[in-house]
Design a protein around this motif. Structure first.
Motif, short mmCIF file in Angstrom:
data_model
loop_
_atom_site.label_atom_id
_atom_site.label_comp_id
_atom_site.label_asym_id
_atom_site.label_seq_id
_atom_site.Cartn_x
_atom_site.Cartn_y
_atom_site.Cartn_z
N ASP A 104 1.08 -1.03 0.00
CA ASP A 104 0.18 -0.21 0.00
C ASP A 104 0.95 1.32 -0.01
O ASP A 104 1.29 1.67 0.80
N VAL A 106 0.33 4.30 -0.42
CA VAL A 106 -0.14 5.44 0.20
C VAL A 106 -0.03 5.48 1.98
O VAL A 106 0.47 6.34 2.41
N ASN A 107 -0.48 4.15 2.25
CA ASN A 107 -0.24 3.94 3.64
C ASN A 107 1.45 3.42 4.18
O ASN A 107 1.46 3.67 5.27
N PRO A 185 -3.49 -2.48 9.31
CA PRO A 185 -2.45 -1.76 8.53
C PRO A 185 -2.34 -0.15 9.13
O PRO A 185 -2.68 0.52 8.23
N LEU A 186 -2.27 -0.10 10.27
CA LEU A 186 -2.40 1.19 11.04
C LEU A 186 -1.31 1.61 11.92
O LEU A 186 -0.84 0.86 12.64
N TRP A 187 -0.77 2.81 11.73
CA TRP A 187 0.24 3.44 12.30
C TRP A 187 -0.22 3.70 13.72
O TRP A 187 0.81 3.79 14.69
N LYS A 188 -1.29 3.73 14.20
CA LYS A 188 -1.72 3.96 15.39
C LYS A 188 -2.82 3.12 15.85
O LYS A 188 -3.77 3.07 15.07
N ASN A 189 -2.95 2.36 17.07
CA ASN A 189 -3.77 1.48 17.38
C ASN A 189 -3.35 0.82 18.48
O ASN A 189 -2.66 0.01 18.87
N ALA B 352 -8.33 5.90 13.80
CA ALA B 352 -7.20 5.38 12.85
C ALA B 352 -7.63 4.63 11.92
O ALA B 352 -8.63 3.54 11.95
N MET B 353 -6.92 5.01 10.82
CA MET B 353 -7.47 4.22 9.62
C MET B 353 -6.02 4.30 8.55
O MET B 353 -4.98 5.17 8.89
N ARG B 354 -6.43 3.25 7.63
CA ARG B 354 -5.16 3.77 6.46
C ARG B 354 -5.07 5.15 6.05
O ARG B 354 -6.22 5.66 5.66
N ARG B 355 -3.93 5.69 5.71
CA ARG B 355 -3.84 7.07 5.55
C ARG B 355 -4.47 7.34 4.24
O ARG B 355 -5.29 8.45 3.94
N GLY B 424 -10.31 -0.07 10.39
CA GLY B 424 -9.56 0.93 11.26
C GLY B 424 -9.72 0.60 12.98
O GLY B 424 -10.08 -0.68 13.19
#
Lengths: 474, 474
Positions: A104, A106-107, A185-189, B352-355, B424
């Protein structure tokens, strides 16, 4: 033998004839890890290609009281991914669990099956100008990298696998072979206990990793390396601090090599180009890399600004500097292990300590080893930027084969010192397996082993992996 | 009441008269978290100043079957650090566990008692040109930051607390109040299960953090911010990718603000300077920071190279740009929560979610909310660079007080969408506490809750923290 045949037969029925290997010659390719030493002959090598098939295998193993040993790329160094002696383990190879690769861009994430090799992930990521920044000499699978929490040479800049891990699919080693998806697939969680952390660095003892999501970074637009010849190893640390100050995030690796280790590399590894008139007392390999519209000439300038004044005058700490925009200088660093193996019997110690202790430790240990482990000669190199040291003792083969007791005694001198006197680690980045579980028993406090054992048992009531982190008596 | 007095009496005997508060007026300062809402009145507020005293407290709690609720800086947003109703909890304040602060400038690490505030750690680190790079609006304690795994605005560049955590001392919530030291001040260390991970983001449910070692970073030598006015929120994502490409590691924050959120901030927060002629449809706050010998003029040039072409011509995406070398533009971003609270009743959703999904989600939810939750108006802002969104619904107080069912229904619309339709998270960085445990029950699969509950029980057989991550019926 009847039972063995029955077990193999039922495995074939479960997984499919073609993907259950039971002949010794067919299994030979699965018996060696990155150290090259052979594991035992497994009951079978099983090569499922889906989490569902792995779940079925786990249920079968629970029913038949058979231990599963997961194997990724077989590049590990602690024998955690090869079968034990006794012919009773099922070796679960992930080499067919490789179909799913999703980038991904973009992500900036990749979600891949656990059996995908680092090189394959990076080739897919490169199409989008991205990469997975954990750099290693080997080409492991992603699942294996998570199971070992590999560090490598660029930890200084990008962290370890754990800090780049977002999500994991796993199969529990329980009677149901429960499949769990942990995270996304999360930067914050942050939603309660992060159970996937229990599989990181756990060598397959707490379950079987089947798919992971990792963060990707942009490929650097500019990169260069410099090999800096120092007149004294003790100059490596102040230079590191100067480089961090001058380069900021451009500093992506800072590796050290002892003189004797370099001599071994140049003596035994063909094709290495020696960039200096003579091999210096110590050398550091500095890598600069930058995303964004920077170029190598800016990097050269920046380096010269730091190193230039350090080369002037009598007793100048920097004797010489070679630079490179390709991987020629890295080749020298990567040749060191091969050079040592060619020179003699290598007692490898993968240790870590505070950065400020590294050079003091080297002096201290050189004395202790020459006094208490005669015949062994330290040949260290490693990740000075993160306090990680491959403190290898070489026994010249001209002396004959060292006896086991002498090898163990030498290793204990190193480990006792780093753990007890320096508050360091006897396992920086290779993890714990059959090769070093005895040191785990010795150095990890019993209260931690006991708790780890209970957590491990809860995660994986069915035997998985080669070792247990619990107390032996439990 | 006799029993209550007896319990309080025995606590005083254990911890010391001065550090056990039992009068309501003395405990008032410990009853509010960062949301401002009051927790219950505890049985007592206990303020020990050592791990040994905390261990004794845990043994006491085990003997008397009392729950311990650890409290750090009381800046949390999920009520995890305030006592429950019923007057039965002992609130364990860490506000006196603040003596130990050790900065190792060569190793770039800090080892501090859990009650030390972020601002105090950063003041000590700044003397060496270092800082702990997790940036937050509040000033929490370090122990609380670990217990919440805080993320903040610079996660994009520096990661979360977990990825900067090296070691932890903890007191187990078991009958013995066992003290454990997990890890050391080591950049690399892999010795079996990393049990400290089970306390990260766990809100005190798995034990009590007493001391931590974290990695520090060099303070940036140059820093600037730019507030970029966009003609359309959808331009924020391509601009993020452009900035990542152009700036590399210089990009340290990328925050987004919706028009309506900015309007609220400027309307209700005094002293904010509006940098544009009019409030744009969307704005992003971009922070650049660099270690090394760079300066702000290089940053200005780099920014201009990206933004200049985007400001030219009809329909140009960038309407205007304001830059700042101080914290004036950050003040606008930080004023948004206050602006929303002044405007009405705020239903906060920390998601939060994928960008790549953020802008699509905003459009989608705006429709759903206006249709299915009339009276609530989305006022979102947040960490576009990491896909974290403070998706807040504001109920104008002119409409009167919203009823509880309507609030819950609105929140479910947001959470159902982000979890079920976008894969998310309903808790990006605030963690799980009494305020949102119901959503944990709803969205986390039962198999994960069951396993988490067993792990939690192994870690902490004595009740610790406000919630349990296990299945409710267990």
């Amino acid at each position: 033998m009847a039972e063995k045949n029955e077990l193999q037969h039922s495995l074939r029925a479960l997984i499919g004839e073609s993907y259950v290997l039971t002949e010794e010659q067919d299994m030979a390719g699965y018996r060696h890890d990155g150290r090259g030493a052979a594991g035992g002959v497994p009951l079978a090598v099983v090569r499922p290609d889906s989490a569902q098939a792995i779940s079925a295998l786990v249920r079968w193993a629970a029913d038949h009281d058979v231990r599963i040993v997961p194997q990724g790329g077989a590049t590990g160094l602690v024998a955690g991914g090869v079968a034990g002696e006794g012919g009773e383990d099922v070796l679960l190879s992930l080499d067919r669990l490789t179909r799913y690769i999703e980038i991904d861009p973009v992500n900036r994430t990749a979600t891949v099956d656990a059996g995908v090799r680092l090189s394959v992930l990076n080739a897919a990521a490169a199409e989008h100008g991205l990469f997975f920044p954990i750099d290693l000499g080997a080409d492991p699978t992603i699942g294996g990298m998570v199971a070992a929490n590999t560090g490598g040479a660029r930890l200084l800049r990008y962290g370890d696998v754990r800090s780049n891990l977002m999500a994991m699919d796993m199969v529990r080693a329980n009677a149901d072979g429960t499949c769990l998806s942990l995270g996304g697939p999360l930067w914050k969680n942050n939603v309660g206990l992060d159970l996937k952390q229990l599989l990181v660095g756990a060598g397959g003892t707490t379950g079987i990793i089947t798919r992971v999501t990792v963060a990707l970074q942009r490929l650097p637009d500019a990169r260069m390396t410099a090999l800096v010849a120092l007149n004294d190893p003790h100059k490596a640390l102040p230079l590191l601090l100067d480089m961090e100050k001058a380069l900021g995030a451009w500093l992506s690796a800072y590796e050290g090599m002892s003189q004797i280790a370099m001599i071994a590399a140049f003596a035994h590894v063909p094709g290495l180009r020696m960039p200096f008139a003579e091999i210096p007392p110590y050398a550091v390999l500095i890598e600069l890399s930058a995303g964004g519209a920077f170029d190598e000439s800016m990097m050269e300038d920046r380096l010269a600004a730091v190193l230039g004044p350090m080369m002037e005058g009598e007793g100048a700490p920097v004797l010489d500097v070679a630079t490179d925009q390709h991987d020629g200088l890295w080749a020298i660093r990567h040749a060191v292990p091969e050079g040592l193996r060619a020179k003699g019997y290598v007692v490898g110690c993968d240790i870590a300590m505070r950065r400020g202790d590294v050079m003091r430790f080297r002096d201290d240990l050189a004395d202790r080893i020459s006094r208490d482990a005669p015949g062994f000669v330290p040949h260290d190199f490693g990740h000075i930027g993160d306090g990680g040291l491959h403190y290898n003792l070489v026994w010249d083969i001209a002396q004959g084969v060292p006896d086991f007791a002498a090898v163990e005694a030498a290793r204990h001198i190193v480990f006792d010192a780093v753990v007890q006197d320096y508050g360091g680690s006897f396992s920086a980045e290779h993890g714990i397996g059959p090769r070093n579980i005895a040191y785990y028993r010795k150095y990890v406090p019993e209260a931690i082993q006991a708790l780890a054992g209970r957590i491990e048992k809860n995660m994986a009531p069915v035997a998985s992996g080669r070792v247990s982190f619990g107390l032996m008596e439990e």
